[in-house]
Scaffold this active site. Sequence first.
Site, mmCIF file in Angstrom:
data_model
loop_
_atom_site.group_PDB
_atom_site.id
_atom_site.type_symbol
_atom_site.label_atom_id
_atom_site.label_comp_id
_atom_site.label_asym_id
_atom_site.label_seq_id
_atom_site.Cartn_x
_atom_site.Cartn_y
_atom_site.Cartn_z
ATOM 1 N N HIS A 38 -31.865 -16.482 -17.858
ATOM 2 C CA HIS A 38 -31.902 -17.910 -18.193
ATOM 3 C C HIS A 38 -30.468 -18.443 -18.082
ATOM 4 O O HIS A 38 -29.507 -17.701 -18.292
ATOM 5 C CB HIS A 38 -32.414 -18.021 -19.636
ATOM 6 C CG HIS A 38 -32.728 -19.397 -20.114
ATOM 7 N ND1 HIS A 38 -31.751 -20.275 -20.502
ATOM 8 C CD2 HIS A 38 -33.909 -20.035 -20.301
ATOM 9 C CE1 HIS A 38 -32.325 -21.409 -20.911
ATOM 10 N NE2 HIS A 38 -33.635 -21.284 -20.792
ATOM 11 N N ASP B 253 -30.681 -10.758 -24.583
ATOM 12 C CA ASP B 253 -31.265 -12.079 -24.841
ATOM 13 C C ASP B 253 -32.722 -11.856 -25.245
ATOM 14 O O ASP B 253 -33.571 -11.553 -24.412
ATOM 15 C CB ASP B 253 -31.151 -12.924 -23.569
ATOM 16 C CG ASP B 253 -31.933 -14.237 -23.659
ATOM 17 O OD1 ASP B 253 -32.590 -14.487 -24.689
ATOM 18 O OD2 ASP B 253 -31.903 -14.998 -22.670
ATOM 19 N N GLN C 257 -37.321 -14.442 -25.618
ATOM 20 C CA GLN C 257 -38.737 -14.311 -25.272
ATOM 21 C C GLN C 257 -39.369 -13.043 -25.824
ATOM 22 O O GLN C 257 -40.585 -12.880 -25.746
ATOM 23 C CB GLN C 257 -38.915 -14.341 -23.735
ATOM 24 C CG GLN C 257 -38.487 -15.643 -23.083
ATOM 25 C CD GLN C 257 -39.353 -16.830 -23.497
ATOM 26 O OE1 GLN C 257 -40.489 -16.677 -23.952
ATOM 27 N NE2 GLN C 257 -38.806 -18.029 -23.356
ATOM 28 N N LYS D 16 -39.106 -20.590 -31.009
ATOM 29 C CA LYS D 16 -40.039 -19.955 -30.074
ATOM 30 C C LYS D 16 -40.950 -18.964 -30.799
ATOM 31 O O LYS D 16 -41.731 -18.260 -30.183
ATOM 32 C CB LYS D 16 -39.270 -19.236 -28.968
ATOM 33 C CG LYS D 16 -38.537 -20.194 -28.008
ATOM 34 C CD LYS D 16 -37.906 -19.430 -26.868
ATOM 35 C CE LYS D 16 -36.888 -20.237 -26.095
ATOM 36 N NZ LYS D 16 -37.466 -21.343 -25.334
ATOM 37 N N CYS E 124 -34.887 -23.296 -16.169
ATOM 38 C CA CYS E 124 -33.501 -22.900 -16.454
ATOM 39 C C CYS E 124 -33.182 -21.546 -15.832
ATOM 40 O O CYS E 124 -32.471 -20.731 -16.430
ATOM 41 C CB CYS E 124 -33.211 -22.865 -17.958
ATOM 42 S SG CYS E 124 -33.391 -24.469 -18.729
#
Lengths: 155, 416
Positions: free
Chosen positions: B123, B200, B203, B226, B366
């Site tokens: 991202h 990261d 997600q 999220k 993104c």
Amino acid sequence: MSRAEPQFDELYREVILDHYRRPRNAGTLEAPTHQAEGANPVCGDEIELHLAVEGDVICEMAFRGQGCSISQSSASMMTERVCGGTIDEARRVMRLFEAQLVDAAEPDPALGDLEALQGVAQFPVRVKCALLCWKVLREALNIDETEHARTSQGD
Amino acid sequence: MSIDTARIREDFPILSREVNGRPLVYLDNAATTQKPRAVIDALKHYYETQNANIHRGIHTLAVEATEAYEGVREKAAQHIGAASAEDIVFTRNTTESINLVARAWGDANLREGDEIVLTLMEHHSNIVPWQLVAQRTGAVLRYAGIDADGRLDLDALRSLIGERTKVVSVTHMSNVLGTINPIAEIAGMARKAGALLLVDGAQSAPHLPVDVEALGCDVFAFSAHKMLGPTGVGVLWARPGLLAEMEPFLGGGEMISIVKPEGSTWADGPHKFEAGTPNIADVIAFGSALDYLADLGMTEVREHEKRITAYAIEALEASGGITVHGPHDVEVRGGAVSFEVDGVHPHDISTIVDAYGVAIRAGHHCAQLLMRHLEVPATNRASFYIYNEEREVDALVAALDEAKRVFGRVESRTAV
């Protein structure tokens, strides 16, 4: 309870899909006198525009790009409509086209095929797709946006 | 106990609304998830009964608010298997968490010629902060590619990581392809090179059981919004000792120990990185989101998403004229499903399905490096969560059929 089926044949008129699938004046010019490119960074639509201007007449135009049917068909129809005319005429059509989309004005007969994009006015998030190529044209021809905005408000 | 979507849906007020005269079908969960009543109520409860600034008052409200806020640090640590809440920093979002590390660790440790290894599926939030630190320090960026199946090319990654590598920063799960990366294996590569590994988890933390100890990473970043929580809350976990080694990111109140005219000393632990009054109310409400997920169980969440993702991939491809990007094996992917509809641009798709109440994402997500690699300007993305049902996939497929019909009118005529 009955609910209306969404109608997309009006937004996506056949003339739009036709320009999308078979873009007119697609490509580049060998010796453009004016050129510009633009993108909608949010959605990734891209248009590169080449013009050959002699005196104040737009003699040749070509564009290439990628994006949705609205952005690409608008560019194709724009080249068909303003190529062969004067810069002043292009400016006038630009104003009429913006009025149709932004102010939901009745389409002016002078718009020709571009009238088909009037349905886009009902989809605010898509208006910028239809206007992208015009923004690029304005930049290529160095048309002052603020002066232009004032004039179009006066209409 | 498996996920009971009918019962879960009753906890989400927004899921009963209509969009364009149809029941909302919300399939944009990779962008942000909807919020259960417990989270919304927690916000209201805080402002109505506990509102006070934290860490600086002796009065009862300040003590209660501080305890509630610090309690969520504990819950966030538990959610990712971290041993200590002292290694959890609250930020605004994953993006800020990564920027914090790029600034506070990167500026102090990177030199000209040092290498930062990323992947093509990152991202922008895990690319741009490193580009900025590279500009400041003269460090160089390297990108590992992905294979035809949308999985990370581990051999390429291994060959990129060497003695010059100081940072490896990778996504745990791609927000476009759904690909789950083998972090433990990548951690081995980074450790051998003596490089810092940042993961990261924007997600993955919402969708998978996560155990940072087992993953072996140095830093793990994710966002509350999220995973049922409010916007404006991010989490940064750093392996024990790392926060103490880093210089502050932002200066101000809360992050200091002693301030003198000529200089200051810093607060201990995570507080050093939480300058100013933090997002107290949203952090506290995030605690309710973490409780909600803990009650369901992350293993059950993952199982539910595997089922609905498998169903969606099959239904989309079976409907004709649709290509699904990324791995098709749900054991190695999550519920962010990007797809192309032949001859119809994603924006046109999104406009049409929205008229049927179906919310999906169209665009570059993104992830422009990945779009370029896939050679597409944009994709459609449907992404699932705990409240999504198979009938919602069916609603998406039906709406896509209408898009294909609208765009098929001219094609079928000119094809002759």
